[in-house]
Design an enzyme around this catalytic site. Structure first.
Site, PDB file in Angstrom:
ATOM      1  N   LYS A 186       0.829  -1.213   0.000  1.00  0.00           N
ATOM      2  CA  LYS A 186       0.000   0.000   0.000  1.00  0.00           C
ATOM      3  C   LYS A 186       0.865   1.266   0.000  1.00  0.00           C
ATOM      4  CE  LYS A 186      -3.467  -2.598  -0.357  1.00  0.00           C
ATOM      5  NZ  LYS A 186      -4.433  -3.201   0.508  1.00  0.00           N
TER       6      LYS A 186
HETATM    7  C1  LIG Z   1      -5.501  -4.370   0.819  1.00  0.00           C
HETATM    8  C2  LIG Z   1      -6.963  -4.159   0.817  1.00  0.00           C
HETATM    9  C3  LIG Z   1      -7.764  -4.492   1.910  1.00  0.00           C
HETATM   10  C4  LIG Z   1      -7.247  -5.246   3.095  1.00  0.00           C
HETATM   11  O1  LIG Z   1      -6.172  -4.610   3.704  1.00  0.00           O
HETATM   12  P1  LIG Z   1      -5.327  -5.412   4.800  1.00  0.00           P
HETATM   13  O2  LIG Z   1      -4.630  -4.317   5.549  1.00  0.00           O
HETATM   14  O3  LIG Z   1      -4.361  -6.274   4.026  1.00  0.00           O
HETATM   15  O4  LIG Z   1      -6.243  -6.201   5.634  1.00  0.00           O
HETATM   16  C5  LIG Z   1      -9.101  -4.154   1.874  1.00  0.00           C
HETATM   17  N1  LIG Z   1      -9.656  -3.559   0.809  1.00  0.00           N
HETATM   18  C6  LIG Z   1      -8.925  -3.248  -0.284  1.00  0.00           C
HETATM   19  C7  LIG Z   1      -9.578  -2.558  -1.424  1.00  0.00           C
HETATM   20  C8  LIG Z   1      -7.553  -3.546  -0.322  1.00  0.00           C
HETATM   21  O5  LIG Z   1      -6.837  -3.267  -1.404  1.00  0.00           O
END
Ligand SMILES: *Cc1c(COP(=O)(O)O)cnc(C)c1O
Length: 390
Positions: A186
């Protein structure tokens, strides 16, 4: 200097000296779990978003789960979301006892289409869960209007959207809840990690309690030198707390959120120019009066116009050492949802087509100009040649 043939890992995080030193300091302090650095990261993130309170958790999946619970979703309640998302979005609804209901996306923005949302509202609908896909702001005016009209909660999945803004408002502060991810791919990272914002302070308080077994507040302070304090279990909670080890990374990553964004926006512009003449779909222009977070740069590869299928494109990029991603196959393509909710790809034609054609290219601030040039050369190599030979 990276070697020319070195594999470019998709979504590689940029880890710098300050977070390495802060993690060492946490290790040396001996306080690894939830403590002062988590409190600091929550304050810093709240300040970045211009809000009063935030709750740090160990993932965005946890953030979504607790936001949905705090929104008051009860068994059988329907929550409308998008098929163009990571499975965690829909799974959080299911874990909270709700029933996920899909509304197809707009083919240009790839975001949930408010007109489709309206068509899916029933007497059981309680909430809308839009995802600011790739970092592009959803049509929040339309979604807020629908929510207000029908008395629905609005929970923003901001996993791609730390920097996103919509008409002067920051993503995650427009609806009732905003959920963020600091997973390794991210825009800023803590390894695993997440954050929730809520419009109402009591919701954040409830989320903090639910995130730590349902124990009464500030349970982490009970071993401090202020003397032993009893805690009381006031709810049936979860083990979703963030550790100081994770917050140590996040505190320093957050300081660089803007320079990282600027670098991704440069790479984005380079790609837009370099691919303008290719027979592929490019991201739609960024909507006026919004800020795109530039989390994902996606191409749509349609076999008929591009001369090769999406999966073939993925293979060729990987073969020349470029890591690529698919965000996402529509949720309706997965057996669990087909079997549980009888979702069918053909009922969500826009998400289905995008999911079958989309490719995400590397967009990390870690990419040097040479790396970006390599990605461009590889993409053009796959597509230009093809067109010439057909
Ligand atoms: C990565 C992601 C999540 C989950 O995030 P985590 O921190 O890995 O639990 C949820 N929604 C979207 C759209 C994502 O890209």
């Amino acid at each position: 200097m990276k070697k020319r043939n070195e594999f470019l890992v998709f979504g590689a995080p940029t880890i710098e000296r300050p977070e390495i030193d802060e993690v060492s300091a946490v290790m040396e302090s001996g306080w690894l779990g939830t403590g002062p650095r988590v409190a600091r990261f929550e304050q810093d993130f709240s300040a970045y978003k211009g809000v009063e309170h935030a709750a740090a958790l160990n993932s965005c999946s946890a953030a979504l789960h607790l936001a949905i619970l705090a929104a008051g979703i009860e068994p059988g309640d329907e929550v409308i979301t998008t098929p163009m998302t990571f499975c965690a979005t829909a799974n959080a609804i299911v874990h909270a006892g709700g029933v996920p209901v899909l509304a197809d996306v707009d083919p240009a923005t790839m975001n949930i289409d408010p007109a489709q949302v309206r068509r899916k509202i029933t007497a059981r609908t309680r909430a809308i869960l839009p995802v600011h896909f790739a970092g592009r702001a959803c049509d929040m005016d339309a979604l807020c209007a629908i929510a207000a009209e029908h008395g629905l909660k609005l929970i923003e999945d901001c996993a791609h959207a730390i920097e996103t803004e919509y008409r002067g408002k920051k993503a995650g502060t427009i609806g009732d809840f905003g959920c963020f991810s600091f997973y390794v791919t991210k825009n800023i990272v803590t390894g695993e990690g997440g954050m929730v914002l809520a419009r109402h302070e009591e919701d954040i308080a409830r989320i903090k309690v639910l995130g730590l077994h349902g124990m009464s507040k500030d349970a982490w302070k009970r071993f401090s030198d202020a003397g032993y304090k009893h805690y009381h279990v006031v709810d049936c909670g979860f083990k979703y707390n963030m550790m100081d080890l994770q917050a140590a990374i996040g505190i320093h990553q957050l300081k660089r959120v803007e320079p990282y964004w600027r670098r991704r926006s440069e790479i984005w512009q380079r790609y837009m120019e370099a691919f303008a003449d290719l027979p592929v779909g490019l991201p739609a222009p960024v909507e006026a009066n919004t800020r795109h977070a530039y989390h994902l740069f996606t191409l749509l590869v349609d076999r008929d116009s591009a001369g090769l299928a999406r999966d073939e494109f993925l293979d060729r990029m990987t073969a020349v050492g470029i890591g690529v991603g698919v965000h996402y196959l529509s949720l309706t393509e997965h057996p669990y949802y087909q079997q549980t909710f009888a979702w069918r790809p053909e009922d969500y034609p826009n998400a289905t087509r995008i999911g079958r054609q989309t490719v995400s290219l590397p967009l990390s601030p870690k990419l040097a100009d040479d790396d970006v040039a390599r990605v461009i050369e590889a993409v053009r190599g796959c597509l230009v040649k093809r067109r010439g030979s057909s």
